[in-house]
Design an enzyme around this catalytic site. Structure first.
Site, PDB file in Angstrom:
ATOM      1  N   CYS A   1       0.804  -1.227   0.000  1.00  0.00           N
ATOM      2  CA  CYS A   1       0.000   0.000   0.000  1.00  0.00           C
ATOM      3  C   CYS A   1       0.836   1.275   0.000  1.00  0.00           C
ATOM      4  CB  CYS A   1      -0.979   0.008   1.172  1.00  0.00           C
ATOM      5  SG  CYS A   1      -0.208   0.111   2.814  1.00  0.00           S
TER       6      CYS A   1
ATOM      7  N   ASP B   1      -8.441   3.075  -3.320  1.00  0.00           N
ATOM      8  CA  ASP B   1      -7.436   2.210  -2.701  1.00  0.00           C
ATOM      9  C   ASP B   1      -7.011   1.164  -3.723  1.00  0.00           C
ATOM     10  OD1 ASP B   1      -5.896   0.523  -1.151  1.00  0.00           O
ATOM     11  OD2 ASP B   1      -7.356   0.314   0.463  1.00  0.00           O
TER      12      ASP B   1
ATOM     13  N   HIS C   1      -1.891   1.212   7.058  1.00  0.00           N
ATOM     14  CA  HIS C   1      -2.440   1.151   5.706  1.00  0.00           C
ATOM     15  C   HIS C   1      -2.603   2.557   5.136  1.00  0.00           C
ATOM     16  CE1 HIS C   1      -4.343  -0.374   2.186  1.00  0.00           C
ATOM     17  NE2 HIS C   1      -5.473   0.267   2.418  1.00  0.00           N
TER      18      HIS C   1
END
Length: 279
Positions: A73, A127, A112
């Site tokens: 991420c 995302d 995250h």
């Protein structure tokens, strides 16, 4: 947080199927999220080898655009944020607490990275870096309604100043991560990434994983276990018995240019030995 300018925006857009820069619209955002998750794989080869994971923009462009790699991420969403800025989107970084697989109210670290995008005055979460359960469409933030994607349905529930993202998997709602709207600076991302890459308790350290989406399917690799999840049909599970098999899956199924490092083959051999002992 303002990302530095992309140096290889034309190559980035070409990898995503664009000959020219698209306009900063909601339809463009939808296409970008879907194409990104199909093109750039989630992968943890660096942390598997206990190697550094730099998240400055030059390193990310080199790794993802030139070296044929993927990332997690802090790499995928950071580079994606820079692309959104380049295209003229109103976007900024947020961080979240992953609770997938545990209690939804667990207090986990902010590990995250996710992107908040405002389009025509409406807020969306984008995302492209949440591994095997990455949402394949932007999700509107100001509604608790179920939202469809090319894959599973998702919903975002407000919890005071925070939000909980959940996905419906095999008829059951499962919590993914919590996040809030606290502004994040580059140093915040560097600290979170340092934890994920180096902390002994990080679930990525010493662990080989990969994930990629496709039309109606998701592919995941967990150690030597390769799985194809197809919508509406039972998942296909494959146990890989050799280093060459793992390398072939990374290359052919995830599109990763596997580094020709002796250390990587040795780490994979040790992984297979552990799996055989545990069987």
């Amino acid at each position: 947080m303002t990302s530095p300018s992309l140096k290889d925006s034309a190559l980035y857009l070409e990898r995503l199927g664009y000959a020219a820069a698209p306009p900063p619209t909601l339809e463009t955002l939808r296409q970008l999220v879907q194409r990104h998750t199909q093109t750039f794989s989630f992968e943890t080869i660096n942390t598997f080898l206990h190697l550094p994971v730099p998240v400055d923009l030059s390193s990310l462009e080199r790794k993802l655009l030139h070296d044929g790699r993927g990332g997690y991420c802090y790499e995928l969403n950071h580079l994606f944020l820079a692309l959104l800025h380049h295209l003229g989107f109103d976007a900024r970084a947020l961080t979240g607490r992953v609770v997938m697989g545990g209690p939804e109210d667990a207090i986990t670290a902010r590990t995250h990275l996710v992107v908040l995008v405002t389009v025509d005055g409406a807020p969306y979460i984008a995302d492209v870096g949440f591994g095997g359960m990455v949402p394949t469409a932007p999700l509107r933030l100001d509604t608790e309604a179920v939202q469809s994607t090319p894959h599973e349905p998702y919903r975002i529930i407000r919890q005071g100043e925070a939000f909980l993202l959940s996905a419906e998997v095999t008829g059951e709602w499962r919590a993914m991560y919590r996040f809030d709207l606290q502004p994040q600076e580059l140093v915040d991302l560097e600290v979170g990434n340092w934890y994920v890459a180096t902390h002994p308790d990080s679930s990525f350290r010493g662990r080989l994983t990969a994930a990629r989406t496709g039309a109606g399917l998701r592919k995941t690799l967990q150690g030597n276990r390769f799985t194809v999840h197809r919508l509406g049909t039972p998942s296909e599970h494959h146990s890989l018995s050799s280093v060459d098999d793992i390398v072939a899956v990374l290359r052919n199924e995830f599109g990763i240019r596997v580094p020709a490092q002796p250390e990587l083959r040795l780490a994979m051999e040790r992984l297979l030995e552990r799996e055989q002992q545990a069987a």
